[in-house]
Design an enzyme around this catalytic site. Structure first.
Site, mmCIF file in Angstrom:
data_model
loop_
_atom_site.group_PDB
_atom_site.id
_atom_site.type_symbol
_atom_site.label_atom_id
_atom_site.label_comp_id
_atom_site.label_asym_id
_atom_site.label_seq_id
_atom_site.Cartn_x
_atom_site.Cartn_y
_atom_site.Cartn_z
ATOM 1 N N LYS A 198 1.944 -4.121 -9.225
ATOM 2 C CA LYS A 198 1.092 -2.931 -9.081
ATOM 3 C C LYS A 198 0.833 -2.644 -7.603
ATOM 4 O O LYS A 198 1.118 -3.491 -6.749
ATOM 5 C CB LYS A 198 -0.212 -3.169 -9.827
ATOM 6 C CG LYS A 198 -0.997 -4.341 -9.289
ATOM 7 C CD LYS A 198 -2.064 -4.814 -10.263
ATOM 8 C CE LYS A 198 -2.818 -5.997 -9.684
ATOM 9 N NZ LYS A 198 -3.719 -6.617 -10.636
ATOM 10 N N ARG B 92 -14.405 -5.743 -18.019
ATOM 11 C CA ARG B 92 -13.635 -4.624 -17.480
ATOM 12 C C ARG B 92 -12.738 -4.100 -18.605
ATOM 13 O O ARG B 92 -13.218 -3.481 -19.532
ATOM 14 C CB ARG B 92 -12.858 -5.106 -16.241
ATOM 15 C CG ARG B 92 -12.234 -4.007 -15.425
ATOM 16 C CD ARG B 92 -11.481 -4.526 -14.195
ATOM 17 N NE ARG B 92 -10.344 -5.385 -14.540
ATOM 18 C CZ ARG B 92 -9.430 -5.801 -13.678
ATOM 19 N NH1 ARG B 92 -9.499 -5.441 -12.403
ATOM 20 N NH2 ARG B 92 -8.430 -6.579 -14.053
ATOM 21 N N TYR C 30 -15.424 0.945 21.504
ATOM 22 C CA TYR C 30 -16.556 1.801 21.152
ATOM 23 C C TYR C 30 -17.892 1.090 21.256
ATOM 24 O O TYR C 30 -18.871 1.554 20.731
ATOM 25 C CB TYR C 30 -16.363 2.348 19.736
ATOM 26 C CG TYR C 30 -15.289 3.398 19.644
ATOM 27 C CD1 TYR C 30 -15.461 4.646 20.236
ATOM 28 C CD2 TYR C 30 -14.110 3.158 18.957
ATOM 29 C CE1 TYR C 30 -14.478 5.615 20.155
ATOM 30 C CE2 TYR C 30 -13.126 4.120 18.861
ATOM 31 C CZ TYR C 30 -13.306 5.351 19.459
ATOM 32 O OH TYR C 30 -12.346 6.300 19.367
ATOM 33 N N MET D 91 -8.591 3.403 15.745
ATOM 34 C CA MET D 91 -7.597 3.906 14.794
ATOM 35 C C MET D 91 -6.163 3.606 15.228
ATOM 36 O O MET D 91 -5.335 3.168 14.444
ATOM 37 C CB MET D 91 -7.777 5.412 14.590
ATOM 38 C CG MET D 91 -6.895 5.958 13.484
ATOM 39 S SD MET D 91 -6.974 7.741 13.343
ATOM 40 C CE MET D 91 -8.567 7.977 12.627
HETATM 41 C C1 LIG Z 1 -3.430 -8.010 -10.631
HETATM 42 C C2 LIG Z 1 -3.430 -8.713 -11.907
HETATM 43 C C3 LIG Z 1 -2.762 -9.951 -12.023
HETATM 44 C C4 LIG Z 1 -2.119 -10.665 -10.860
HETATM 45 O O1 LIG Z 1 -3.077 -11.376 -10.150
HETATM 46 P P1 LIG Z 1 -2.667 -12.312 -8.919
HETATM 47 O O2 LIG Z 1 -3.932 -13.030 -8.616
HETATM 48 O O3 LIG Z 1 -2.254 -11.406 -7.807
HETATM 49 O O4 LIG Z 1 -1.588 -13.191 -9.382
HETATM 50 C C5 LIG Z 1 -2.718 -10.534 -13.271
HETATM 51 N N1 LIG Z 1 -3.297 -9.941 -14.333
HETATM 52 C C6 LIG Z 1 -3.955 -8.764 -14.246
HETATM 53 C C7 LIG Z 1 -4.576 -8.171 -15.458
HETATM 54 C C8 LIG Z 1 -4.062 -8.128 -13.036
HETATM 55 O O5 LIG Z 1 -4.737 -6.966 -12.954
#
Ligand SMILES: *Cc1c(COP(=O)(O)O)cnc(C)c1O
Length: 383
Positions: free
Chosen positions: A44, A142, A271, A319
């Site tokens: 993802k 969630r 800054y 930036m």
């Molecule tokens: C992102 C995610 C993972 C992977 O997690 P890592 O800690 O990066 O291995 C596994 N399961 C779900 C549901 C996730 O959202």
């Protein structure tokens, strides 16, 4: 090595993605898992910022069983590469995205009866059985059906003729807490056990991510793992089961010195008008800032590598530029020299978790914050 001959083509800043290291990591993790465990590669968020197409291609060639992504758009990008690869969409779909399950041949993770209704309608319309996994909420609060309602959802999912129930999953809230994680695992496996859904190699049962690989032990009823950050070479936190697996970093991030200047003691930097240099200083300006991938919160805290040695960032990260104190470094630093923010120079290394700690965040967020301005250069050497 001084790093200056690292690449033929020069950029102001860039990320190097070592696909050969990704492949070696995958093999290493696979070897640590008992035979028969399915490997779900989590790619993802543009494969954690590594670039989904090159990354997923290499993972496909190196042998993963399934891809997992957050949403339908990401799934479509993988599907563009070819049919046949199973793709699990972890996140909930927006109503107008439902159709993509049929057109792109995706597996949905289902949390509710309402989704079963929607996806069954898509299946009916498309004239095919849509594959689904049921997600069970055992403590994340969630995604997923709350565990006390999960039995009903599993029964309902299994009875729909337009849907093909192929697996079940849960997600751990805090893998660094073994007691709570075990409670979540027990709830999850208890529900699946009651439903006679364990021990069937065609029904995927998955809970573990990079930080919680209990499936390693070989006597865990889960038959799949979901691996994200570990395959990219970032070790999970100390105390978690795979913390000591020697994966190699896939991602490194480099920039260059754009200007060197001398500033007198008492001068203000960046800054921060209140911050004054306490000595005559030689300052290097890096050609990268938070508009690239150096978190604002690294100002006055993180270090960078130049000619294989550490030098501190001074002042606020801006930036487009970041200031580095070179007063204690070599006197002949020239514009154009390479500076490593994340990665190795000679014997010195700054790993992603170190930068994340300085930035008050987690490695996942750093990887997701590398902006469009940063070219990704792929090293593809096979060994
Ligand atoms: C992102 C995610 C993972 C992977 O997690 P890592 O800690 O990066 O291995 C596994 N399961 C779900 C549901 C996730 O959202």
């Amino acid at each position: 090595m001084d790093g200056s001959r690292r690449l033929n083509v020069m950029y102001r800043c860039w990320a190097e993605i070592d696909l050969a290291a990704l492949e070696r990591n995958l093999r290493l993790i696979r070897k640590a898992l008992p035979a028969g465990i399915r490997y779900v590669a989590v790619v993802k968020a543009d494969a954690y910022g590594h670039g989904i197409l090159p990354t997923a291609t290499r993972l496909m060639q190196s042998g993963v069983d399934l891809f997992a992504v957050a949403n339908v758009k990401e799934a479509a990008e993988i599907r563009e590469m070819g049919s046949g690869w199973p793709i699990l969409v972890l996140g909930p779909l927006l109503p107008e995205e439902d159709e993509a399950l049929a057109t792109h041949d995706l597996i949905a993770a289902v949390s509710s009866v309402e989704e079963l209704d929607r996806f069954a309608a898509v299946g009916r319309e498309a004239g095919k059985k849509l594959p689904i996994h049921v997600k069970i909420d055992t403590g994340m609060g969630r995604l997923g059906a709350w565990w006390e309602n999960a039995s009903d959802l599993l029964r309902d999912a299994g009875s729909r003729k337009e849907l093909d129930l192929q697996g079940a999953l849960t997600h751990f809230a805090d893998p660094a807490d073994p007691t709570f994680t075990q409670e979540q695992r027990d709830i999850f496996l208890g529900i699946l056990g009651e439903k006679n859904l364990l021990g069937n190699p065609d029904f995927l049962v998955h809970a573990d991510n990079s930080s919680s690989l209990k499936a390693l032990s070989g006597n865990d009823p889960c038959n799949a793992v979901r691996i994200g950050i570990l395959q990219f070479g970032v070790s999970p936190p100390a105390g978690t089961p795979l913390a000591n697996l020697s994966v190699e970093p896939v991602f490194s991030f480099h920039t260059r010195i754009a200007l060197v200047k001398e500033l007198p003691a008492g001068a203000t930097v960046s800054y921060e008008r209140q911050k004054r240099l306490d000595r005559d200083s030689r300052v290097g300006l890096l050609a990268a800032g938070y508009g690239d991938a150096i978190p604002l919160t690294c100002g006055n805290r993180a270090e960078v590598l130049l000619r294989g040695k550490r030098h501190p960032i001074i002042g606020r990260v801006t930036m487009d530029q970041t200031l580095v104190d070179l007063t204690d470094g070599p006197e002949d630093v020239q514009p154009g020299e390479i500076v490593t923010i994340i990665g190795r120079q000679g014997d010195e290394v700054i790993e992603l978790p170190e930068l994340a700690t300085h930035a008050n965040t987690i490695p996942w967020e750093i990887l997701c914050s590398v902006t469009k301005r940063v070219p990704r250069l792929y090293k593809t050497t096979r060994e």
